[in-house]
Design a protein around this motif. Structure first.
Motif, PDB file in Angstrom:
ATOM      1  N   SER A  21       0.825  -1.217   0.000  1.00 21.74           N
ATOM      2  CA  SER A  21       0.000   0.000   0.000  1.00 21.74           C
ATOM      3  C   SER A  21       0.855   1.261   0.000  1.00 21.74           C
ATOM      4  O   SER A  21       0.325   2.371  -0.030  1.00 21.74           O
ATOM      5  CB  SER A  21      -0.930  -0.002   1.222  1.00 21.74           C
ATOM      6  OG  SER A  21      -0.164  -0.217   2.390  1.00 21.74           O
ATOM      7  N   SER A  22       2.179   1.101   0.048  1.00 23.26           N
ATOM      8  CA  SER A  22       3.035   2.294   0.145  1.00 23.26           C
ATOM      9  C   SER A  22       4.481   1.964  -0.231  1.00 23.26           C
ATOM     10  O   SER A  22       4.903   0.798  -0.188  1.00 23.26           O
ATOM     11  CB  SER A  22       2.979   2.791   1.601  1.00 23.26           C
ATOM     12  OG  SER A  22       3.782   3.932   1.784  1.00 23.26           O
ATOM     13  N   ARG A  44      -2.434  -2.764   5.151  1.00 23.49           N
ATOM     14  CA  ARG A  44      -3.592  -2.560   6.033  1.00 23.49           C
ATOM     15  C   ARG A  44      -4.561  -1.533   5.459  1.00 23.49           C
ATOM     16  O   ARG A  44      -5.771  -1.658   5.593  1.00 23.49           O
ATOM     17  CB  ARG A  44      -3.125  -2.075   7.416  1.00 23.49           C
ATOM     18  CG  ARG A  44      -2.338  -3.091   8.176  1.00 23.49           C
ATOM     19  CD  ARG A  44      -1.773  -2.519   9.439  1.00 23.49           C
ATOM     20  NE  ARG A  44      -0.850  -1.415   9.169  1.00 23.49           N
ATOM     21  CZ  ARG A  44      -0.125  -0.794  10.074  1.00 23.49           C
ATOM     22  NH1 ARG A  44      -0.195  -1.165  11.332  1.00 23.49           N
ATOM     23  NH2 ARG A  44       0.688   0.188   9.746  1.00 23.49           N
ATOM     24  N   ASN A  45      -4.029  -0.500   4.820  1.00 27.16           N
ATOM     25  CA  ASN A  45      -4.847   0.625   4.384  1.00 27.16           C
ATOM     26  C   ASN A  45      -5.526   0.303   3.041  1.00 27.16           C
ATOM     27  O   ASN A  45      -4.881   0.293   2.001  1.00 27.16           O
ATOM     28  CB  ASN A  45      -3.953   1.862   4.265  1.00 27.16           C
ATOM     29  CG  ASN A  45      -4.741   3.100   3.926  1.00 27.16           C
ATOM     30  OD1 ASN A  45      -5.465   3.137   2.940  1.00 27.16           O
ATOM     31  ND2 ASN A  45      -4.609   4.110   4.754  1.00 27.16           N
ATOM     32  N   LEU A  68      -0.399  -7.535   9.841  1.00 26.82           N
ATOM     33  CA  LEU A  68       0.542  -8.590  10.233  1.00 26.82           C
ATOM     34  C   LEU A  68       0.979  -8.372  11.676  1.00 26.82           C
ATOM     35  O   LEU A  68       1.558  -7.330  12.001  1.00 26.82           O
ATOM     36  CB  LEU A  68       1.760  -8.570   9.301  1.00 26.82           C
ATOM     37  CG  LEU A  68       1.449  -8.840   7.819  1.00 26.82           C
ATOM     38  CD1 LEU A  68       2.658  -8.524   6.948  1.00 26.82           C
ATOM     39  CD2 LEU A  68       0.998 -10.278   7.618  1.00 26.82           C
ATOM     40  N   TYR A 159      14.271  -1.370  16.142  1.00 26.48           N
ATOM     41  CA  TYR A 159      14.244  -1.488  14.671  1.00 26.48           C
ATOM     42  C   TYR A 159      15.496  -2.223  14.189  1.00 26.48           C
ATOM     43  O   TYR A 159      15.412  -3.133  13.345  1.00 26.48           O
ATOM     44  CB  TYR A 159      14.143  -0.088  14.066  1.00 26.48           C
ATOM     45  CG  TYR A 159      14.024  -0.058  12.559  1.00 26.48           C
ATOM     46  CD1 TYR A 159      12.796  -0.282  11.925  1.00 26.48           C
ATOM     47  CD2 TYR A 159      15.127   0.214  11.750  1.00 26.48           C
ATOM     48  CE1 TYR A 159      12.689  -0.250  10.540  1.00 26.48           C
ATOM     49  CE2 TYR A 159      15.026   0.254  10.366  1.00 26.48           C
ATOM     50  CZ  TYR A 159      13.803   0.025   9.767  1.00 26.48           C
ATOM     51  OH  TYR A 159      13.694   0.061   8.388  1.00 26.48           O
ATOM     52  N   THR A 194      10.489   7.570   0.849  1.00 21.60           N
ATOM     53  CA  THR A 194       9.141   6.991   0.919  1.00 21.60           C
ATOM     54  C   THR A 194       8.383   7.714   2.038  1.00 21.60           C
ATOM     55  O   THR A 194       8.941   8.587   2.716  1.00 21.60           O
ATOM     56  CB  THR A 194       9.198   5.495   1.290  1.00 21.60           C
ATOM     57  OG1 THR A 194       9.733   5.398   2.611  1.00 21.60           O
ATOM     58  CG2 THR A 194      10.054   4.694   0.331  1.00 21.60           C
TER      59      THR A 194
END
Ligand SMILES: NC(=O)c1ccc[n+]([C@@H]2O[C@H](COP(=O)([O-])OP(=O)(O)OC[C@H]3O[C@@H](n4cnc5c(N)ncnc54)[C@H](OP(=O)(O)O)[C@@H]3O)[C@@H](O)[C@H]2O)c1
Length: 256
Positions: A21-22, A44-45, A68, A159, A194
């Protein structure tokens, strides 16, 4: 999208793309379709997934929206995807979320978010892929990692650990999947422009952004820079490449 790959190099194959989605996932889904592959796009979006869907070349593509969260749920989701759409030639796992937070403020909830969408989901993909009738023999699994997995930065403990986990996973998983010639690799990306990149720099001064860009010998990357590498790893052009982490970082790691 600029590519050196032929229009039909993925023809006949079905590819599952998470994070479609991105950003990098979206760009790679488009490139797969541009090169003749059928894509099942996930994220998700739903509004942004629909945008990705309507930009895909060719026909036969599908949307499978999912949040997820862990390995078991991801493996079950993939099982359903296979039941509905048939075996996959490859998976590009791009879903992930950023977190900049000092370790003193990093609680289990944040670890669940960061590890869930990235590393735990990768384990779910791996487990599903290890079952017969999920990935075709000779298929390819590609996981998004980051330079943060091998370099240090304040506030990036969770992360970094999740991405280092991805790189470690691909090495052992490659050994498990080799008997069926299924290849397993990761892409270690530097800073790519992004939505995630924009969120990370939201509120940073122009000089701080400029300095970070200079830490990449070739400046910040574009989505195509990573999508083309993903396509290489998904395609049979990379048939002798497995268990490796391909660094696409504009020279960030060597400069560091
Ligand atoms: N951009 C960079 O500089 C950079 C550098 C190194 C590595 N990476 C890695 O590259 C991958 C893609 O990043 P990006 O820059 O393209 O980020 P992005 O534009 O923010 O896209 C992230 C994608 O992941 C999906 N996602 C996040 N959490 C999810 C969840 N719980 N369940 C399902 N989908 C989820 C998002 O879906 P929704 O939007 O639909 O929620 C979105 O499609 C990530 O793994 C990231 O860590 C990025």
């Amino acid at each position: 999208m600029n590519t050196v790959f032929s229009k039909d190099c993925l023809a006949g194959g079905t590819y599952l793309v998470t994070g479609a989605s991105s950003g990098i996932g979206q760009g790679t889904a488009k490139l797969i379709a541009q090169c003749g592959g059928r894509v099942i796009i996930s994220g998700r979006n739903e509004a942004r997934l629909n945008e990705t869907f309507s930009s895909l070349e060719g026909t036969g593509h599908f949307i499978s929206a999912v949040d997820l969260v862990d390995a078991d749920q991801t493996a079950d989701w993939i099982k359903n995807v296979i039941t509905e759409h048939g075996m996959l030639s490859g998976v590009f796992h791009s879903a992930g979320m950023e977190l900049i937070r000092p370790i003193r403020m990093t609680k289990q909830a944040q670890l669940n978010d960061v590890f869930g969408s990235s590393l735990f989901a990768a384990f779910g993909i791996a487990r599903a892929a290890s079952q017969k009738n999920t990935i075709v023999d000779g298929g390819s699994l590609v996981f998004m990692s980051s330079v943060a997995g091998s370099t240090g930065q304040q506030g990036m403990t969770a992360y970094s650990a999740a991405k280092a986990g991805i790189d470690a996973l691909v090495r052992s998983l490659a050994c498990e999947m080799a008997s069926r010639k299924i290849r397993v690799n990761s892409i270690v990306a530097g800073a790519v422009k992004t939505a995630m990149h924009d969120r990370l720099f939201n509120g940073s001064s122009d000089s701080a952004i400029e300095e970070y860009e200079k830490s990449h010998l070739l400046g910040f990357g574009e989505i195509d820079d990573v999508s083309n590498a993903a396509l290489f790893l998904l395609s049979s052009t990379s048939r002798w490449v497995t268990g490796t982490s391909l660094v696409i970082d504009g020279g960030y790691v060597v400069k560091k």
